[in-house]
Write a protein that holds these residues in place. Structure first.
Motif, short mmCIF file in Angstrom:
data_model
loop_
_atom_site.label_atom_id
_atom_site.label_comp_id
_atom_site.label_asym_id
_atom_site.label_seq_id
_atom_site.Cartn_x
_atom_site.Cartn_y
_atom_site.Cartn_z
N THR A 14 -4.09 -4.96 -3.18
CA THR A 14 -5.21 -4.11 -2.79
C THR A 14 -4.88 -3.11 -1.71
O THR A 14 -5.48 -2.05 -1.63
N PHE A 15 -3.89 -3.41 -0.89
CA PHE A 15 -3.56 -2.51 0.22
C PHE A 15 -3.06 -1.17 -0.31
O PHE A 15 -3.28 -0.13 0.28
N VAL A 153 3.65 -3.01 8.81
CA VAL A 153 2.27 -2.56 8.95
C VAL A 153 1.35 -3.75 8.69
O VAL A 153 1.56 -4.52 7.76
N ASP A 154 0.38 -3.91 9.56
CA ASP A 154 -0.56 -5.03 9.50
C ASP A 154 -1.97 -4.46 9.30
O ASP A 154 -2.60 -4.00 10.24
N ILE A 358 13.10 -4.61 3.88
CA ILE A 358 11.65 -4.54 4.07
C ILE A 358 10.94 -5.67 3.33
O ILE A 358 9.98 -6.26 3.84
N LEU A 359 11.42 -6.00 2.14
CA LEU A 359 10.82 -7.12 1.40
C LEU A 359 11.06 -8.43 2.12
O LEU A 359 10.19 -9.31 2.13
N SER A 360 12.21 -8.58 2.75
CA SER A 360 12.51 -9.78 3.53
C SER A 360 11.57 -9.89 4.72
O SER A 360 11.05 -10.97 5.03
N VAL A 361 11.34 -8.76 5.39
CA VAL A 361 10.43 -8.73 6.54
C VAL A 361 9.01 -9.07 6.12
O VAL A 361 8.33 -9.88 6.75
N SER A 362 8.53 -8.44 5.05
CA SER A 362 7.15 -8.67 4.60
C SER A 362 6.93 -10.12 4.18
O SER A 362 5.86 -10.69 4.41
N THR A 363 7.95 -10.72 3.60
CA THR A 363 7.84 -12.13 3.20
C THR A 363 7.80 -13.04 4.43
O THR A 363 6.96 -13.95 4.51
N ASN A 366 4.48 -12.39 6.17
CA ASN A 366 3.31 -12.47 5.28
C ASN A 366 2.47 -11.20 5.37
O ASN A 366 1.24 -11.24 5.49
N LEU A 367 3.15 -10.06 5.31
CA LEU A 367 2.49 -8.76 5.39
C LEU A 367 2.89 -7.91 4.19
O LEU A 367 3.92 -8.14 3.57
N PRO A 368 2.08 -6.89 3.87
CA PRO A 368 2.49 -5.97 2.80
C PRO A 368 3.66 -5.11 3.25
O PRO A 368 3.81 -4.85 4.44
#
Length: 369
Positions: A14-15, A153-154, A358-363, A366-368
């Motif tokens: 949704t983001f 980004v949160d 970036i995918l590692s960070v978001s995982t 728990n952020l998009p």
């Protein structure tokens, strides 16, 4: 665990409807890091990064990064307290022992820009930056270069209590702000002594509304104000009081008027006052139907009351708008002027902004992405 995964899917799904997600990487544009030279075992140095993100969450990010890039650059992350970060940074730079890079929040660019190495547009073109990152990242753009490259980004989201809505025979949360007035009449419960026992939404006050400043910023942006603007010389100017030609009212005034509507005891939408607990606490006890918080708050809400039947969705919008918006807390990778390993810093920025990183960070957070 399954519910946490579901939450992340909701946010990721949704983001993207609120702000434009880009391609994340800008490989091949940094000097010395074309696709061919990046394969060479040329170690550039160790990079120390200061930030306020939790050390425990960044541990896996740093470990994964160093395992992959140990022949090029090694990073070390140091967590600092939000309350002492600025003072520690100033003192460390003055003593010549400061970090090489910092995680720069979107609202602290002005305070720290004299300390930051401006990445020239010759290294990272402005057009490439805009095509690669979400629109909020443009807060890091300067006249001749870039203060920071977006890292996390949160987003501000809306948490809703399913039991409260089900009890009111309502199956879904509101999608538009004008729905709040009717919902307040149905969901907010006030006793004979005018005490609010159950509330639709915590709007109208500041002291006991968690994230009040960010909620107001979101409402102002959705109303059509850019909050600030820059002129041709790069100087910032406030735009909050600029009035619309048709209505003669500033978007900021419209946003404040809506926000305070719910703390006015003479209105049928009355749902909040300063005597109530903090909005987050009232939500976790089940007495607040809607809570506006950041995506990163999901775990803490669940931990505080594991039995709370709640879900998360995107924030409501105004009707008939072509552009959907929310507010997000952003962290960017900024290189300090005082750093003695500039080549390593630039390499670290490039590698940390790659798709895999970036995918590692978001995982981990728990952020998009």
């Amino acid at each position: 665990m399954e519910k946490a995964k579901g939450f992340q899917l909701v946010i990721l799904g949704t983001f993207g409807a609120f702000i434009i997600l880009g391609v994340l990487a800008f490989s091949g544009i940094l000097p010395g890091f074309s696709s061919s030279s990046s394969k060479e075992n040329l170690f550039l140095g160790n990079v120390v990064i200061w930030g306020t993100l939790p050390q425990s969450l960044m541990l896996s990010v740093v470990s994964d990064f160093n395992n992959v890039n140990k022949d090029t650059v090694i990073i070390k992350y140091v967590e600092k307290s939000k309350g002492t970060f600025e003072n520690e940074l100033v003192e460390a730079i003055a003593d010549g022992i400061g970090p090489d890079m910092i995680l720069l929040s979107q609202d602290s660019v002005m305070r720290h820009r004299n300390k930051i190495y401006l990445v020239p547009y010759e290294i990272l073109p402005e057009r490439t930056f805009k095509d690669s990152f979400i629109e909020e990242g443009e807060l890091y753009l300067g006249l001749t270069g870039i203060y920071a490259v977006p890292f996390t980004v949160d987003p501000l989201v809306m948490y809703w209590n399913r039991d409260v809505f089900s009890s009111a025979l309502i199956s879904a949360p509101p999608s538009y702000w004008d729905e709040f007035f009717g919902l307040a009449k149905t969901i907010t419960k006030i006793d004979n002594n005018s005490n609010i026992k159950k509330s639709l939404v915590a709007f109208g006050e500041f002291g006991n509304v968690v994230n009040a400043k960010d909620i107001l910023s979101m409402l102002i942006l959705q109303a059509g104000s850019s909050i600030i603007s820059t002129d041709n010389n790069g100087a910032y100017h406030p735009t909050l009081l600029l009035e619309e030609e048709k209505s003669g009212v500033s978007p900021a005034e419209e946003a404040f008027r809506f926000y305070t509507e719910f703390s006015n005891p003479t209105k049928t939408s009355y749902s909040w006052n300063r005597s109530l607990p903090y909005s987050k606490d009232m939500f976790t006890t089940g007495d607040l139907a809607l809570y506006f918080g950041f995506a990163s708050e999901y775990a803490s809400l669940q931990k505080k009351n594991p039995h709370l039947n709640f879900e998360v969705t995107t924030v409501p919008q105004t009707r008939n708008t072509a552009r959907k918006l929310t507010f997000g807390k952003m962290q960017g990778l900024a290189i300090l002027k005082s750093s003695k390993v500039l080549s390593a810093d630039i390499a670290a920025v490039k590698l940390l902004s790659s798709k895999d990183s970036i995918l590692s960070v978001s995982t981990a957070l728990n952020l998009p992405p």
